[in-house]
Design a protein around this motif. Structure first.
Motif, short mmCIF file in Angstrom:
data_model
loop_
_atom_site.label_atom_id
_atom_site.label_comp_id
_atom_site.label_asym_id
_atom_site.label_seq_id
_atom_site.Cartn_x
_atom_site.Cartn_y
_atom_site.Cartn_z
N ALA A 22 0.81 -1.21 0.00
CA ALA A 22 0.00 0.00 0.00
C ALA A 22 0.85 1.26 0.00
O ALA A 22 0.33 2.35 0.14
N PHE A 23 2.14 1.13 -0.16
CA PHE A 23 3.04 2.27 -0.03
C PHE A 23 2.67 3.40 -0.97
O PHE A 23 2.59 4.55 -0.57
N ALA A 24 2.39 3.09 -2.22
CA ALA A 24 2.04 4.14 -3.18
C ALA A 24 0.74 4.82 -2.80
O ALA A 24 0.62 6.04 -2.93
N ASP A 25 -0.23 4.06 -2.31
CA ASP A 25 -1.51 4.64 -1.92
C ASP A 25 -1.37 5.55 -0.71
O ASP A 25 -2.10 6.52 -0.56
N VAL A 26 -0.45 5.24 0.16
CA VAL A 26 -0.26 6.02 1.39
C VAL A 26 0.19 7.44 1.08
O VAL A 26 -0.11 8.36 1.81
N PHE A 27 0.90 7.62 -0.01
CA PHE A 27 1.40 8.95 -0.32
C PHE A 27 0.42 9.77 -1.14
O PHE A 27 0.79 10.70 -1.82
N GLY A 28 -0.85 9.45 -1.02
CA GLY A 28 -1.89 10.24 -1.67
C GLY A 28 -2.15 11.52 -0.90
O GLY A 28 -1.50 11.84 0.09
N ASP A 29 -3.15 12.27 -1.33
CA ASP A 29 -3.44 13.57 -0.73
C ASP A 29 -4.13 13.50 0.62
O ASP A 29 -4.01 14.40 1.43
N ASN A 30 -4.88 12.45 0.89
CA ASN A 30 -5.70 12.38 2.09
C ASN A 30 -5.08 11.56 3.22
O ASN A 30 -5.79 11.05 4.07
N VAL A 31 -3.77 11.44 3.25
CA VAL A 31 -3.10 10.61 4.24
C VAL A 31 -2.31 11.51 5.19
O VAL A 31 -1.68 12.47 4.78
N THR A 32 -2.35 11.16 6.46
CA THR A 32 -1.64 11.95 7.45
C THR A 32 -0.14 11.72 7.34
O THR A 32 0.31 10.68 6.86
N SER A 33 0.61 12.68 7.80
CA SER A 33 2.06 12.54 7.78
C SER A 33 2.52 11.42 8.71
O SER A 33 3.53 10.77 8.45
N GLU A 34 1.76 11.16 9.77
CA GLU A 34 2.10 10.07 10.68
C GLU A 34 2.00 8.72 9.98
O GLU A 34 2.85 7.85 10.16
N MET A 35 0.97 8.55 9.15
CA MET A 35 0.82 7.28 8.42
C MET A 35 1.92 7.13 7.38
O MET A 35 2.45 6.04 7.20
N ARG A 36 2.27 8.21 6.71
CA ARG A 36 3.38 8.15 5.76
C ARG A 36 4.67 7.76 6.45
O ARG A 36 5.43 6.92 5.97
N ASP A 37 4.94 8.39 7.59
CA ASP A 37 6.15 8.09 8.34
C ASP A 37 6.16 6.64 8.82
O ASP A 37 7.18 5.96 8.73
N PHE A 38 5.01 6.17 9.31
CA PHE A 38 4.93 4.79 9.79
C PHE A 38 5.20 3.81 8.66
O PHE A 38 5.98 2.86 8.81
N THR A 39 4.58 4.04 7.51
CA THR A 39 4.77 3.14 6.37
C THR A 39 6.21 3.18 5.88
O THR A 39 6.82 2.14 5.63
#
Length: 90
Positions: A22-39
């Protein structure tokens, strides 16, 4: 203290396999920076477990771009497929 660190590392490793596809999906517009960092941290930990001396990762056109420190101390970029984290040669 060490017990908490070990638990955190085990949890990261356990979630890394689920997070990678799901890495590519996580970097979409509606994702928190915390989720991006976690992934990103999960994928980074998984690459390091595979023996890749990666220092950072990011989404790059559907691939995982990792910044890798080589044995001579130089840094390079390597690319991996989401999910399996197999290295891709461009």
């Amino acid at each position: 203290m060490i017990k908490n660190t070990i638990i955190a590392l085990v949890a990261t490793a356990a979630f890394a396999g689920a997070a990678a596809p799901a890495f590519a999906d996580v970097f979409g517009d509606n994702v928190t920076s915390e989720m991006r960092d976690f992934t990103a941290n999960s994928i980074l930990a998984q690459l390091q477990q595979k023996g890749v001396n990666a220092t950072a990762v990011e989404d790059w056109s559907g691939l995982i771009r990792a910044y890798v420190t080589l044995e001579d101390g130089s840094q390079t970029m390597q690319f991996f497929t989401p999910g399996s984290l197999e290295q891709v040669t461009l």
